[in-house]
Design an enzyme around this catalytic site. Sequence first.
Site, PDB file in Angstrom:
ATOM      1  N   LYS A 200      37.564  53.295  43.370  1.00  0.00           N
ATOM      2  CA  LYS A 200      37.403  51.856  43.549  1.00  0.00           C
ATOM      3  C   LYS A 200      36.198  51.606  44.445  1.00  0.00           C
ATOM      4  CE  LYS A 200      39.797  47.734  45.040  1.00  0.00           C
ATOM      5  NZ  LYS A 200      41.084  47.154  45.417  1.00  0.00           N
ATOM      6  N   LYS A 254      37.129  51.215  38.840  1.00  0.00           N
ATOM      7  CA  LYS A 254      36.950  49.769  38.959  1.00  0.00           C
ATOM      8  C   LYS A 254      35.819  49.427  39.896  1.00  0.00           C
ATOM      9  CE  LYS A 254      39.953  46.512  41.164  1.00  0.00           C
ATOM     10  NZ  LYS A 254      41.050  46.309  42.030  1.00  0.00           N
TER      11      LYS A 254
HETATM   12  C1  PBG Z   1      43.090  44.540  46.357  1.00  0.00           C
HETATM   13  C2  PBG Z   1      42.664  44.409  44.955  1.00  0.00           C
HETATM   14  C3  PBG Z   1      41.445  43.843  44.581  1.00  0.00           C
HETATM   15  C4  PBG Z   1      41.436  43.808  43.193  1.00  0.00           C
HETATM   16  C5  PBG Z   1      42.634  44.353  42.734  1.00  0.00           C
HETATM   17  N1  PBG Z   1      43.379  44.754  43.850  1.00  0.00           N
HETATM   18  C6  PBG Z   1      40.341  43.259  45.375  1.00  0.00           C
HETATM   19  C7  PBG Z   1      39.839  43.902  46.582  1.00  0.00           C
HETATM   20  O1  PBG Z   1      39.892  45.121  46.758  1.00  0.00           O
HETATM   21  O2  PBG Z   1      39.352  43.143  47.428  1.00  0.00           O
HETATM   22  C8  PBG Z   1      40.300  43.230  42.401  1.00  0.00           C
HETATM   23  C9  PBG Z   1      40.568  42.802  41.015  1.00  0.00           C
HETATM   24  C10 PBG Z   1      39.602  41.831  40.458  1.00  0.00           C
HETATM   25  O3  PBG Z   1      38.544  41.510  41.054  1.00  0.00           O
HETATM   26  O4  PBG Z   1      39.890  41.325  39.357  1.00  0.00           O
HETATM   27  N2  PBG Z   1      43.992  45.461  46.717  1.00  0.00           N
END
Ligand code: PBG
Length: 328
Positions: A200, A254
């Site tokens: 991530k 992601k």
């Molecule tokens: C946070 C989380 C995020 C997303 C999914 N889980 C955002 C972040 O890490 O700030 C992002 C998903 C998206 O942008 O559609 N645990």
Amino acid sequence: MNFIKPTIRPRRLRKNKEIRDLVQQNNIHKNDIVYPMFIVEGKNIKQAIKSMPDINRLSIDLTIKEIEKLFKKGIKGFALFPYNDISLKDEKGTQSTNSNNLINRAIREIKKQIPECVIFADVALDPYTTHGHDGVCDEKGNVLNDETVEILTKQSIELAKSGADFVCPSDMMDARIINIRNALDNSGFENTGIMSYAVKYASGFYGPFRDAVGSNNLLKGDKKTYQMNPANKKEALIEAKLDVQEGADIIMIKPGMPYLDVISQTKQEINNPVAVYQVSGEYSMLKNMIDSGDLSDDVIMESIICFKRAGADIIFTYFAPQIIDIID
Ligand code: PBG
């Protein structure tokens, strides 16, 4: 001038739609699609999310209706995220482990109505903390790894108890997978899966999501001490392989479109299913351009098929309802 006639004519295989369909190398199937949804307290509530056109926060009753509709059309997976009122947030994200919090009640009710749908439940503290971080912090604001993992383990057990099929740690703390696997196994949830957001990136494309879960105005600083540097590719393999060793069933990468090379590399190096998340910013960018008429909606399928070409098995996308109608 002497014209040189082509001896090889690749255009033959593009002559008409039927031939093109026959030789198509990648396809999107409804089995590949997971729909992320935002849940809000109340009854019959539908709240627009300003930065995500056509995506709403729904109360549990409307969430169930939407899942029923999409499940009938063939979408099997749903990823759930809660929007919590600020009054429920604190420094330690205490509500994350409450078995009666919004997300746990939602999972129980959804599973009661539609037991076969596959529920992916996010594990992280950001919908529950006043500082918007995925973990707990010390007095200087450093996100603490081991203390956070302890809370994530408890959060995971509650989600498993409520009926989540997969708990999905999206926090990027070290050793959370092995601890969550261990805790699940010791609590009788050896059949609850773990989909790890193993790779991530600290991405600007999450902006609209933070609006959707109400953490955008709260976030102090950034998430760069735990989420990955967008410049790094090999590091993705360290994270993915570690999480597989620690017991993850599915590996998530992601965001999606800016990281196709990472998807491709990960797919080649690990044997577990690879998922990709077309995140909120990717969705809103495309959706705004489609709505203004500056892009045709062909970009929806183009932006999804590239994930299959890169090697992804599962695709999380806010376009799920449109995709299911397009491929039907
Ligand atoms: C946070 C989380 C995020 C997303 C999914 N889980 C955002 C972040 O890490 O700030 C992002 C998903 C998206 O942008 O559609 N645990």
